[in-house]
Enzyme design. Structure first.
Site, PDB file in Angstrom:
ATOM      1  N   LYS A  12       6.503  -9.835 -29.292  1.00 54.84           N
ATOM      2  CA  LYS A  12       7.507  -8.810 -29.574  1.00 54.84           C
ATOM      3  C   LYS A  12       8.743  -9.437 -30.196  1.00 54.84           C
ATOM      4  O   LYS A  12       9.484  -8.799 -30.908  1.00 54.84           O
ATOM      5  CB  LYS A  12       7.987  -8.167 -28.262  1.00 54.84           C
ATOM      6  CG  LYS A  12       6.965  -7.354 -27.528  1.00 54.84           C
ATOM      7  CD  LYS A  12       7.611  -6.834 -26.233  1.00 54.84           C
ATOM      8  CE  LYS A  12       6.586  -6.557 -25.171  1.00 54.84           C
ATOM      9  NZ  LYS A  12       7.147  -6.282 -23.859  1.00 54.84           N
ATOM     10  N   LYS A  19       0.578 -16.859 -30.425  1.00 52.70           N
ATOM     11  CA  LYS A  19       0.443 -15.485 -29.917  1.00 52.70           C
ATOM     12  C   LYS A  19       1.337 -14.518 -30.698  1.00 52.70           C
ATOM     13  O   LYS A  19       2.470 -14.848 -31.019  1.00 52.70           O
ATOM     14  CB  LYS A  19       0.867 -15.512 -28.434  1.00 52.70           C
ATOM     15  CG  LYS A  19       0.977 -14.162 -27.783  1.00 52.70           C
ATOM     16  CD  LYS A  19       1.531 -14.276 -26.371  1.00 52.70           C
ATOM     17  CE  LYS A  19       3.034 -14.083 -26.329  1.00 52.70           C
ATOM     18  NZ  LYS A  19       3.583 -13.625 -25.052  1.00 52.70           N
ATOM     19  N   LYS A  56      10.825 -19.835 -22.730  1.00 55.12           N
ATOM     20  CA  LYS A  56      11.984 -18.937 -22.821  1.00 55.12           C
ATOM     21  C   LYS A  56      13.290 -19.708 -22.629  1.00 55.12           C
ATOM     22  O   LYS A  56      14.310 -19.339 -23.197  1.00 55.12           O
ATOM     23  CB  LYS A  56      11.864 -17.794 -21.803  1.00 55.12           C
ATOM     24  CG  LYS A  56      10.809 -16.769 -22.199  1.00 55.12           C
ATOM     25  CD  LYS A  56      10.948 -15.480 -21.421  1.00 55.12           C
ATOM     26  CE  LYS A  56       9.911 -14.463 -21.842  1.00 55.12           C
ATOM     27  NZ  LYS A  56       9.857 -13.281 -20.991  1.00 55.12           N
TER      28      LYS A  56
HETATM   29  P1  TYM Z   1       4.642  -8.268 -21.505  1.00 54.54           P
HETATM   30  O1  TYM Z   1       5.546  -7.093 -21.528  1.00 54.54           O
HETATM   31  O2  TYM Z   1       5.109  -9.527 -22.162  1.00 54.54           O
HETATM   32  O3  TYM Z   1       3.249  -7.910 -22.134  1.00 54.54           O
HETATM   33  C1  TYM Z   1       2.525  -6.768 -21.698  1.00 54.54           C
HETATM   34  C2  TYM Z   1       1.040  -7.032 -21.734  1.00 54.54           C
HETATM   35  O4  TYM Z   1       0.608  -7.348 -23.054  1.00 54.54           O
HETATM   36  C3  TYM Z   1      -0.138  -8.556 -23.026  1.00 54.54           C
HETATM   37  N1  TYM Z   1       0.091  -9.245 -24.307  1.00 54.54           N
HETATM   38  C4  TYM Z   1      -0.871  -9.613 -25.163  1.00 54.54           C
HETATM   39  N2  TYM Z   1      -2.213  -9.469 -25.112  1.00 54.54           N
HETATM   40  C5  TYM Z   1      -2.926  -9.917 -26.157  1.00 54.54           C
HETATM   41  N3  TYM Z   1      -2.367 -10.523 -27.249  1.00 54.54           N
HETATM   42  C6  TYM Z   1      -1.023 -10.680 -27.338  1.00 54.54           C
HETATM   43  N4  TYM Z   1      -0.489 -11.241 -28.411  1.00 54.54           N
HETATM   44  C7  TYM Z   1      -0.217 -10.217 -26.256  1.00 54.54           C
HETATM   45  N5  TYM Z   1       1.118 -10.206 -26.020  1.00 54.54           N
HETATM   46  C8  TYM Z   1       1.295  -9.618 -24.825  1.00 54.54           C
HETATM   47  C9  TYM Z   1       0.417  -9.327 -21.852  1.00 54.54           C
HETATM   48  O5  TYM Z   1      -0.469 -10.308 -21.403  1.00 54.54           O
HETATM   49  C10 TYM Z   1       0.608  -8.222 -20.846  1.00 54.54           C
HETATM   50  O6  TYM Z   1      -0.614  -7.915 -20.220  1.00 54.54           O
HETATM   51  N6  TYM Z   1       5.297 -10.105 -16.950  1.00 54.54           N
HETATM   52  C11 TYM Z   1       4.577  -9.095 -17.688  1.00 54.54           C
HETATM   53  C12 TYM Z   1       4.823  -7.685 -17.156  1.00 54.54           C
HETATM   54  C13 TYM Z   1       4.572  -7.574 -15.697  1.00 54.54           C
HETATM   55  C14 TYM Z   1       3.304  -7.527 -15.052  1.00 54.54           C
HETATM   56  C15 TYM Z   1       3.580  -7.390 -13.666  1.00 54.54           C
HETATM   57  C16 TYM Z   1       1.996  -7.585 -15.525  1.00 54.54           C
HETATM   58  C17 TYM Z   1       5.524  -7.449 -14.740  1.00 54.54           C
HETATM   59  N7  TYM Z   1       4.927  -7.353 -13.514  1.00 54.54           N
HETATM   60  C18 TYM Z   1       2.546  -7.320 -12.722  1.00 54.54           C
HETATM   61  C19 TYM Z   1       0.958  -7.504 -14.574  1.00 54.54           C
HETATM   62  C20 TYM Z   1       1.253  -7.395 -13.203  1.00 54.54           C
HETATM   63  C21 TYM Z   1       5.020  -9.146 -19.128  1.00 54.54           C
HETATM   64  O7  TYM Z   1       6.070  -9.593 -19.443  1.00 54.54           O
HETATM   65  O8  TYM Z   1       4.189  -8.578 -20.011  1.00 54.54           O
END
Ligand code: TYM
Length: 333
Positions: free
Chosen positions: A200, A197, A115
């Protein structure tokens, strides 16, 4: 909250539009797990501001994500659904944990490095501190398990390290959480570059299928998906990343195993296969979008879910925070 059940925590950031990667890697599994665990599912808006957000979009995306959770089948009567910024204990515990986390550890995080490269004009402290806030999220609820996609594994490992470090310095305070990664779908890849990957915020939006995409967009994206020249529909992520990614997506959306999908498409050409994957995805997204729109029209209901969620989350979170404050020597009256 049922005492006999273990606790589960997960969250998604309300940034941009979610992709089918977020759905497959995270939210879809939440629904399957909600009966077996005491579940806390958050909307991580405090994480979202670590990259610049348009305030109106952030507000809109927050409710859209809540509606999506519920449209996907996450039940607010069974789980605690809440907005991270509604529970001040997250920021408070994050501050404490900052003093138990080393700068070097944070500098080594791959997501921070990625990032930072992508937002070179805005390498802010929040971006670096992001994993500590995530550790605070999880540890506040004494979560036993955290289902996430593989891209979050490093953050989960650091949350475990911080918990153990704190427990060793004082006495057992935090539950050391286990990451749960799905066997199929923990990493859904970009349709145009299947070694990367699906994200978004990908540079080329044609490689990501968004949960808000209409049937035409979904079909167009799958038609253009990269495969290979070997003309065989086989699951082999190493040698056939594009085809394997499509098989994974199909199996999840069609409710089949990857082996069943392989059999179904034996001898079928790539063109026809890609259309079938697109159809399976579009068929599921249409009712999901309709339900999300229906829920979004009822703001009073959504606000009520958030209010109840915040109260319930704060009760658990404040108990943990009080324990932490006591252990570290914050004078209490
Ligand atoms: P975020 O918002 O980037 O993504 C949300 C969830 O989606 C999963 N994910 C994927 N899984 C499979 N293939 C992909 N291409 C893919 N892209 C995203 C991510 O692994 C995630 O599970 N930091 C976290 C949010 C968060 C969080 C937490 C998660 C904040 N606090 C505490 C667990 C526990 C995040 O940015 O996810």
């Amino acid at each position: 909250m049922e005492e006999s059940k273990k606790t589960l925590y997960s969250a998604v950031q309300p940034t941009n539009c979610l992709t089918i990667g977020n759905y497959i890697g995270a939210i879809k599994n939440w629904v399957n797990l909600q009966n077996d665990y005491n579940c806390f599912y958050a909307i991580a808006n405090m994480h979202a501001i670590t990259v610049r957000q348009n305030p109106a979009d952030l507000r809109r995306n927050t409710l859209a994500l809540l509606a999506l959770y519920i449209a996907c089948g996450v039940d607010p009567e069974k789980c605690t659904l809440y907005l991270q910024s509604h529970v001040p204990a997250h920021a408070e515990l994050c501050w404490v944990l900052n003093s138990y986390t080393y700068v070097g550890e944070m500098e080594r995080m791959t997501q921070f490095k990625d990032k930072s490269a992508k937002h070179a004009d805005n390498i802010n402290m929040g971006l670096m501190d992001y994993p500590v806030l995530m550790a605070a999220d999880i540890l506040l609820y004494r979560a036993d398990v955290v289902p996430v996609g593989l891209d979050q594994r490093q953050h989960l490992e650091i949350a475990r390290d911080i918990a153990q470090r704190f427990n060793n310095a004082y006495s057992p305070t935090f539950t050391v959480p286990e990451g749960v990664y799905m066997k199929v779908g923990a990493k859904i890849n970009d349709l145009l570059d299947p070694t990367k990957k699906m994200s978004k915020s990908a540079e080329n939006a044609n490689g990501s299928v968004f949960l808000s995409d209409d049937r035409d967009a979904v079909m167009r994206k799958f038609k253009r998906a990269v495969t290979d020249s070997d003309a065989q529909i086989k699951y082999d992520p190493e040698n056939k990343p594009g085809v394997s990614n499509l098989l994974t997506i199909y199996s999840v959306f069609a409710g089949k195993t990857v082996e069943q999908a392989e059999k179904e498409f034996a001898g079928v050409g790539y063109g026809e296969f890609k259309l079938a994957v697109g159809e399976a995805v579009a068929d599921r997204l249409a009712p999901l979008q309709a339900e999300q729109a229906r829920l979004l029209a009822d703001k009073a209901y959504l606000d009520g879910v958030l209010k109840k969620g915040a109260e319930s989350a704060a009760r658990t979170a404040n108990r943990t925070l009080a324990k932490v404050y006591k252990k570290i020597g914050f004078y209490q009256i």
